[in-house]
Design a protein around this motif. Structure first.
Motif, PDB file in Angstrom:
ATOM      1  N   PHE A   2      15.060 129.721  44.329  1.00 40.95           N
ATOM      2  CA  PHE A   2      14.575 130.615  43.311  1.00 40.95           C
ATOM      3  C   PHE A   2      13.011 130.741  43.634  1.00 40.95           C
ATOM      4  O   PHE A   2      12.366 129.801  43.837  1.00 40.95           O
ATOM      5  CB  PHE A   2      14.703 129.700  41.907  1.00 40.95           C
ATOM      6  N   LYS A   3      12.607 132.047  43.709  1.00 42.35           N
ATOM      7  CA  LYS A   3      11.260 132.236  43.681  1.00 42.35           C
ATOM      8  C   LYS A   3      11.002 133.278  42.596  1.00 42.35           C
ATOM      9  O   LYS A   3      11.679 134.328  42.780  1.00 42.35           O
ATOM     10  CB  LYS A   3      10.918 132.551  44.931  1.00 42.35           C
ATOM     11  N   TYR A   4       9.856 133.239  42.108  1.00 41.59           N
ATOM     12  CA  TYR A   4       9.294 134.356  40.909  1.00 41.59           C
ATOM     13  C   TYR A   4       8.155 134.713  41.136  1.00 41.59           C
ATOM     14  O   TYR A   4       7.229 133.925  41.060  1.00 41.59           O
ATOM     15  CB  TYR A   4       9.872 133.939  39.465  1.00 41.59           C
ATOM     16  N   SER A  11       2.930 132.568  41.607  1.00 44.41           N
ATOM     17  CA  SER A  11       4.224 132.630  41.748  1.00 44.41           C
ATOM     18  C   SER A  11       5.066 131.001  41.393  1.00 44.41           C
ATOM     19  O   SER A  11       4.246 130.310  41.215  1.00 44.41           O
ATOM     20  CB  SER A  11       4.786 132.818  43.162  1.00 44.41           C
ATOM     21  N   MET A  12       6.285 131.138  41.093  1.00 46.04           N
ATOM     22  CA  MET A  12       6.802 129.956  40.813  1.00 46.04           C
ATOM     23  C   MET A  12       8.048 129.878  41.605  1.00 46.04           C
ATOM     24  O   MET A  12       8.708 130.600  41.811  1.00 46.04           O
ATOM     25  CB  MET A  12       7.522 130.072  39.182  1.00 46.04           C
ATOM     26  N   LYS A  13       8.390 128.370  42.093  1.00 47.56           N
ATOM     27  CA  LYS A  13       9.209 128.270  42.941  1.00 47.56           C
ATOM     28  C   LYS A  13      10.036 126.907  42.376  1.00 47.56           C
ATOM     29  O   LYS A  13       9.251 126.073  41.984  1.00 47.56           O
ATOM     30  CB  LYS A  13       8.925 127.905  44.608  1.00 47.56           C
ATOM     31  N   LEU A  14      11.557 127.039  42.726  1.00 47.81           N
ATOM     32  CA  LEU A  14      12.107 125.711  42.414  1.00 47.81           C
ATOM     33  C   LEU A  14      11.503 124.411  43.231  1.00 47.81           C
ATOM     34  O   LEU A  14      11.047 124.732  44.367  1.00 47.81           O
ATOM     35  CB  LEU A  14      13.304 125.563  42.865  1.00 47.81           C
ATOM     36  N   LEU A  15      11.079 123.335  42.632  1.00 41.76           N
ATOM     37  CA  LEU A  15      10.715 122.310  43.498  1.00 41.76           C
ATOM     38  C   LEU A  15      11.741 121.655  44.259  1.00 41.76           C
ATOM     39  O   LEU A  15      13.002 121.347  44.150  1.00 41.76           O
ATOM     40  CB  LEU A  15      10.076 121.084  42.634  1.00 41.76           C
ATOM     41  N   GLN A  16      11.400 121.311  45.754  1.00 40.86           N
ATOM     42  CA  GLN A  16      12.430 120.829  46.682  1.00 40.86           C
ATOM     43  C   GLN A  16      11.826 119.719  47.284  1.00 40.86           C
ATOM     44  O   GLN A  16      10.422 119.723  47.257  1.00 40.86           O
ATOM     45  CB  GLN A  16      12.778 122.003  47.590  1.00 40.86           C
ATOM     46  N   ILE A 108      -3.236 130.820  34.313  1.00 40.08           N
ATOM     47  CA  ILE A 108      -2.061 130.819  35.053  1.00 40.08           C
ATOM     48  C   ILE A 108      -1.143 129.982  34.054  1.00 40.08           C
ATOM     49  O   ILE A 108       0.114 130.571  34.437  1.00 40.08           O
ATOM     50  CB  ILE A 108      -2.436 129.494  36.087  1.00 40.08           C
ATOM     51  N   MET A 109      -1.203 129.178  33.205  1.00 38.70           N
ATOM     52  CA  MET A 109      -0.324 128.631  32.496  1.00 38.70           C
ATOM     53  C   MET A 109       0.328 129.537  31.410  1.00 38.70           C
ATOM     54  O   MET A 109       1.630 129.602  31.291  1.00 38.70           O
ATOM     55  CB  MET A 109      -0.531 127.107  31.752  1.00 38.70           C
ATOM     56  N   THR A 110      -0.417 130.460  30.868  1.00 40.56           N
ATOM     57  CA  THR A 110      -0.043 131.392  30.038  1.00 40.56           C
ATOM     58  C   THR A 110       0.924 132.276  30.721  1.00 40.56           C
ATOM     59  O   THR A 110       1.769 132.578  29.904  1.00 40.56           O
ATOM     60  CB  THR A 110      -1.104 131.876  29.196  1.00 40.56           C
ATOM     61  N   LYS A 111       0.509 132.652  31.828  1.00 40.56           N
ATOM     62  CA  LYS A 111       1.359 133.915  32.441  1.00 40.56           C
ATOM     63  C   LYS A 111       2.492 133.222  33.178  1.00 40.56           C
ATOM     64  O   LYS A 111       3.653 133.779  32.716  1.00 40.56           O
ATOM     65  CB  LYS A 111       0.469 134.414  33.499  1.00 40.56           C
ATOM     66  N   SER A 112       2.635 131.950  33.510  1.00 39.09           N
ATOM     67  CA  SER A 112       3.844 131.156  33.825  1.00 39.09           C
ATOM     68  C   SER A 112       4.898 130.924  32.668  1.00 39.09           C
ATOM     69  O   SER A 112       6.002 131.250  32.831  1.00 39.09           O
ATOM     70  CB  SER A 112       3.620 129.920  34.598  1.00 39.09           C
TER      71      SER A 112
END
Length: 179
Positions: A2-4, A11-16, A108-112
């Motif tokens: 997952f990457k958005y 961008s946001m990515k699942l933590l691995q 950053i947080m509001t957009k995320s």
């Protein structure tokens, strides 16, 4: 994986598991500012502890109970955002988030959070999202307020923060109010 892409910088990515060291470094470098509002900070004392969080997050995803994503700003891990759980029977969830101290004040947080809300309503077909924030945590309260969540009340002494109980503001948003 997952990457958005939120925008050109975020961008946001699942933590691995491969993010373990990076997550620990971010947590450790922001320890004092995070500790003011987050009760788990003193339990993160090594990269192994961050790795356990990532393993739990991957288990949460595998159980179809939400996810935890890292937030990257200009290709640097800036924070974490995710769902505490998903109540599928009532089609609701609650969100949690935090940023490293060097990444605050950039939107950053509001957009995320907006991107996660869109995902919850449009992809997961949830009906309600809740965010709670300590009353005196003005930065965290500003996020749901900017996104037009309704303040639904205050829960007294909702969370133990090391040496006192903090009251929480409760914000809610339902799908029909999301634009």
């Amino acid at each position: 994986m997952f990457k958005y892409s939120v925008d050109s910088d975020i961008s946001m990515k699942l933590l691995q598991e491969r993010h373990t060291q990076e997550l620990y470094r971010l947590t450790d470098s922001s320890r004092d500012s995070l500790r003011e509002w987050l009760p788990w900070v003193d339990f993160i004392n090594s990269a192994e502890d961050s790795g356990k969080f990532i393993q739990q997050a991957l288990q949460q995803l595998a159980e179809n109970n939400g996810f935890q994503a890292g937030i990257w700003f200009e290709d640097k891990l800036a924070g974490v955002i995710g769902m505490h759980y998903i109540n599928w029977a009532n089609k609701e969830t609650s969100l949690g988030y935090w940023l490293g101290k060097d990444f605050e004040g950039k939107g950053i947080m509001t957009k995320s959070c907006k991107a996660i809300v869109d995902h919850c309503f449009n992809e997961l077909h949830l009906n309600r999202i809740e965010i709670r924030a300590a009353v005196q945590n003005y930065k965290s309260n500003a996020v749901p307020e900017r996104l037009h969540f309704q303040k639904e009340g205050t829960v007294r002494q909702a969370e133990w923060l090391y040496d006192y109980f903090a009251d929480h503001n409760v914000y809610g948003l339902i799908k029909e109010d999301w634009k």
